[in-house]
Every structure is written in structure tokens, then in C-alpha cells.
Design a protein around this motif. Sequence first.
Motif, PDB file in Angstrom:
ATOM      1  N   VAL A 147      -7.155  14.809  64.266  1.00  0.00           N
ATOM      2  CA  VAL A 147      -6.242  15.954  64.247  1.00  0.00           C
ATOM      3  C   VAL A 147      -5.459  16.004  62.938  1.00  0.00           C
ATOM      4  O   VAL A 147      -5.308  17.069  62.326  1.00  0.00           O
ATOM      5  N   GLY A 148      -4.963  14.855  62.494  1.00  0.00           N
ATOM      6  CA  GLY A 148      -4.144  14.819  61.285  1.00  0.00           C
ATOM      7  C   GLY A 148      -4.923  15.138  60.017  1.00  0.00           C
ATOM      8  O   GLY A 148      -4.382  15.731  59.082  1.00  0.00           O
ATOM      9  N   SER A 149      -6.193  14.759  59.977  1.00  0.00           N
ATOM     10  CA  SER A 149      -7.014  15.041  58.794  1.00  0.00           C
ATOM     11  C   SER A 149      -7.438  16.505  58.736  1.00  0.00           C
ATOM     12  O   SER A 149      -7.512  17.100  57.660  1.00  0.00           O
ATOM     13  N   GLY A 150      -7.733  17.087  59.904  1.00  0.00           N
ATOM     14  CA  GLY A 150      -8.119  18.492  59.963  1.00  0.00           C
ATOM     15  C   GLY A 150      -9.366  18.780  59.150  1.00  0.00           C
ATOM     16  O   GLY A 150     -10.324  18.005  59.140  1.00  0.00           O
ATOM     17  N   ALA A 151      -9.331  19.885  58.417  1.00  0.00           N
ATOM     18  CA  ALA A 151     -10.483  20.310  57.625  1.00  0.00           C
ATOM     19  C   ALA A 151     -10.765  19.363  56.469  1.00  0.00           C
ATOM     20  O   ALA A 151     -11.883  19.310  55.959  1.00  0.00           O
ATOM     21  N   ARG A 152      -9.749  18.605  56.053  1.00  0.00           N
ATOM     22  CA  ARG A 152      -9.945  17.665  54.938  1.00  0.00           C
ATOM     23  C   ARG A 152     -10.991  16.616  55.278  1.00  0.00           C
ATOM     24  O   ARG A 152     -11.673  16.097  54.392  1.00  0.00           O
ATOM     25  N   LEU A 153     -11.113  16.296  56.573  1.00  0.00           N
ATOM     26  CA  LEU A 153     -12.079  15.286  56.989  1.00  0.00           C
ATOM     27  C   LEU A 153     -13.501  15.730  56.670  1.00  0.00           C
ATOM     28  O   LEU A 153     -14.334  14.941  56.237  1.00  0.00           O
ATOM     29  N   TYR A 154     -13.782  17.025  56.871  1.00  0.00           N
ATOM     30  CA  TYR A 154     -15.131  17.533  56.641  1.00  0.00           C
ATOM     31  C   TYR A 154     -15.466  17.651  55.162  1.00  0.00           C
ATOM     32  O   TYR A 154     -16.638  17.692  54.777  1.00  0.00           O
ATOM     33  N   SER A 155     -14.452  17.724  54.326  1.00  0.00           N
ATOM     34  CA  SER A 155     -14.688  17.906  52.892  1.00  0.00           C
ATOM     35  C   SER A 155     -14.965  16.596  52.162  1.00  0.00           C
ATOM     36  O   SER A 155     -15.376  16.610  51.013  1.00  0.00           O
ATOM     37  N   LEU A 156     -14.732  15.466  52.833  1.00  0.00           N
ATOM     38  CA  LEU A 156     -14.987  14.178  52.191  1.00  0.00           C
ATOM     39  C   LEU A 156     -16.483  13.992  51.962  1.00  0.00           C
ATOM     40  O   LEU A 156     -17.291  14.232  52.869  1.00  0.00           O
ATOM     41  N   PRO A 157     -16.891  13.569  50.764  1.00  0.00           N
ATOM     42  CA  PRO A 157     -18.331  13.454  50.459  1.00  0.00           C
ATOM     43  C   PRO A 157     -19.053  12.404  51.292  1.00  0.00           C
ATOM     44  O   PRO A 157     -20.251  12.514  51.530  1.00  0.00           O
ATOM     45  N   TYR A 158     -18.344  11.386  51.733  1.00  0.00           N
ATOM     46  CA  TYR A 158     -18.985  10.309  52.485  1.00  0.00           C
ATOM     47  C   TYR A 158     -18.410  10.214  53.897  1.00  0.00           C
ATOM     48  O   TYR A 158     -18.254   9.123  54.447  1.00  0.00           O
ATOM     49  N   VAL A 159     -18.107  11.365  54.488  1.00  0.00           N
ATOM     50  CA  VAL A 159     -17.462  11.378  55.796  1.00  0.00           C
ATOM     51  C   VAL A 159     -18.337  10.721  56.865  1.00  0.00           C
ATOM     52  O   VAL A 159     -17.830  10.058  57.774  1.00  0.00           O
ATOM     53  N   PHE A 160     -19.653  10.871  56.757  1.00  0.00           N
ATOM     54  CA  PHE A 160     -20.556  10.267  57.743  1.00  0.00           C
ATOM     55  C   PHE A 160     -20.395   8.753  57.751  1.00  0.00           C
ATOM     56  O   PHE A 160     -20.203   8.132  58.805  1.00  0.00           O
ATOM     57  N   TRP A 161     -20.460   8.146  56.568  1.00  0.00           N
ATOM     58  CA  TRP A 161     -20.352   6.691  56.485  1.00  0.00           C
ATOM     59  C   TRP A 161     -18.962   6.219  56.843  1.00  0.00           C
ATOM     60  O   TRP A 161     -18.791   5.154  57.446  1.00  0.00           O
ATOM     61  N   LEU A 162     -17.953   7.002  56.487  1.00  0.00           N
ATOM     62  CA  LEU A 162     -16.582   6.644  56.830  1.00  0.00           C
ATOM     63  C   LEU A 162     -16.400   6.559  58.341  1.00  0.00           C
ATOM     64  O   LEU A 162     -15.829   5.594  58.865  1.00  0.00           O
ATOM     65  N   LEU A 163     -16.908   7.560  59.056  1.00  0.00           N
ATOM     66  CA  LEU A 163     -16.768   7.577  60.512  1.00  0.00           C
ATOM     67  C   LEU A 163     -17.566   6.448  61.161  1.00  0.00           C
ATOM     68  O   LEU A 163     -17.105   5.829  62.124  1.00  0.00           O
ATOM     69  N   ILE A 164     -18.745   6.181  60.632  1.00  0.00           N
ATOM     70  CA  ILE A 164     -19.569   5.099  61.177  1.00  0.00           C
ATOM     71  C   ILE A 164     -18.862   3.753  60.994  1.00  0.00           C
ATOM     72  O   ILE A 164     -18.770   2.938  61.933  1.00  0.00           O
ATOM     73  N   ILE A 165     -18.346   3.504  59.798  1.00  0.00           N
ATOM     74  CA  ILE A 165     -17.680   2.230  59.517  1.00  0.00           C
ATOM     75  C   ILE A 165     -16.425   2.075  60.376  1.00  0.00           C
ATOM     76  O   ILE A 165     -16.184   1.008  60.964  1.00  0.00           O
ATOM     77  N   LEU A 166     -15.621   3.143  60.474  1.00  0.00           N
ATOM     78  CA  LEU A 166     -14.412   3.082  61.287  1.00  0.00           C
ATOM     79  C   LEU A 166     -14.740   2.876  62.762  1.00  0.00           C
ATOM     80  O   LEU A 166     -14.033   2.149  63.469  1.00  0.00           O
ATOM     81  N   MET A 167     -15.819   3.499  63.219  1.00  0.00           N
ATOM     82  CA  MET A 167     -16.220   3.340  64.620  1.00  0.00           C
ATOM     83  C   MET A 167     -16.613   1.892  64.909  1.00  0.00           C
ATOM     84  O   MET A 167     -16.189   1.311  65.918  1.00  0.00           O
ATOM     85  N   VAL A 168     -17.412   1.301  64.024  1.00  0.00           N
ATOM     86  CA  VAL A 168     -17.833  -0.093  64.201  1.00  0.00           C
ATOM     87  C   VAL A 168     -16.622  -1.022  64.176  1.00  0.00           C
ATOM     88  O   VAL A 168     -16.493  -1.934  65.014  1.00  0.00           O
ATOM     89  N   LEU A 169     -15.711  -0.794  63.244  1.00  0.00           N
ATOM     90  CA  LEU A 169     -14.519  -1.634  63.137  1.00  0.00           C
ATOM     91  C   LEU A 169     -13.632  -1.510  64.371  1.00  0.00           C
ATOM     92  O   LEU A 169     -13.116  -2.515  64.881  1.00  0.00           O
TER      93      LEU A 169
END
Length: 238
Positions: A147-169
Motif C-alpha cells: 500500500v505504501g509503495s503504490g504505483a512506485r512498486l510497479y515502476s522498479l526495474p527489478y520488482v519481480f526479483w525484489l518481491l521474490i527475495i522479500l518473500m523468501v526472507l
Amino acid sequence: MIQHIPNFITCCNLVSGCIATSFAFAGDMRLAMLWIIAGAVFDFFDGMVARLLNVSSPIGKELDSLADVVTFGVAPSAMLYYQFSVIDYPAWLNADICRVVLPYVAFSIAAFSALRLAKFNIDERQTSSFVGLPTPANALFWSALIVGSGARLYSLPYVFWLLIILMVLSCWIMVAEIPIFALKVKHWTVKGNEVRIFFLLTSLILLLLFRVLGFAIIIVWYIVLSIVMNHREKTPNK
């Protein structure tokens, strides 16, 4: 009727989790987060009311864990599922297949939340502190991040890997043998509560600076501070 009041509050927690999950699948992340927070409020009061009324029961403990799995496991998983459904995938991956298959990995959070709660129920060490990140804190991290990141989350170039890494952690840290201090206080004097007071004050500053996203940053700070405290306690005085 009195003995059923805590269980009724617990069921309100469970229903809140169901509502949060429905909003998450619909893409309304703000309302999903709001209902997760509502569930956390019910989760806080059910145990308190049970102790005040002296009506604690084994079924209440089991019901509480089931409700927590929904509110703090399934609901944030559904929020992450939606993110995986709409983000851009790396060019070397087939985006169409990824949008159909990969979002389901988000429910790893629900699975590890259930494992975390099961460990908590049988772990006698977790009476005054925690071992591993509590599921409400993990759910608050994910909902506030999204919620806090909003649309900025989708604009990150490596958002896929970021979400995967955060999920695993986040899955790992819920079941890891990492001592996490509890915010419950046994007395209202400063001595003995210095770390909690410091944490609350710094958390207030983070909220003022980052608003909703601040909750996610606070959870990270909570983990880091717990690790630092544990390291200092293990290190002998020189």
C-alpha cells in the motif's frame, strides 16, 4: 454466554481476514490492509478478554491459530498474489505463462505462517518473547509495503526479483531461530523497558517520515534491533 465472548472476538479476527482476502483479490490493497489491521485488533483483545474473564480454554487457543492463519497468512499472500499478477516480468521469461503460474508462489507466506503458529503453540520458550517473526508483524510488513509503495512498486526495474527475495526472507524469518523481543510490558517503569521505549520513539519518527510505508520499515527495524540485542546479550562483557 460469558465463556464464548473471547471466541466470538477470535471469530471476528477470522472474518476480518476473509474480508481482507476478498479485497486483495479484487485489487483494493488499502481496504485489504485496513481489514488486516482490524483483525490484528481483534487478535489483541481476544486473549486479553479471556484472561480478564478467566475463561481461557484449549479450543480458544486452537481457534486463535486458525484465525491468525487466515488474517496474517492467507490475506497478505493474496495481496502478494495480486502483485505478481500485474507486475512486469523480465524479458527472458514468458510473461503470459508467468502471470498464470508464478503468482501462486505467494501462498508460501500462508504455509510458513501456519508453520510459525504451530511452532509457537508448542514452544515453551515463547512466553515472554518470540522466536521468529510473529505472523501479525509479517502481515503488516507486506500490507504496508504494497500500500505504501503504490504505483512506485510497479515502476522498479527489478520488482519481480525484489518481491521474490522479500518473500523468501519473510518466510524464513518467521520460522528461524531468531529471538524477537515482545512489546508487552510487565511494569510501567523506565528501567527494564529502555529498548521498548527507544523502539516506540523511533517508530513514531519513521511513521511521521514515511507514513504508511513506515509500518514496513518499522518491521524491518524491529527485526534488526532484536538481532542487535540478541548479539549484545551473547557477547561477554570485556
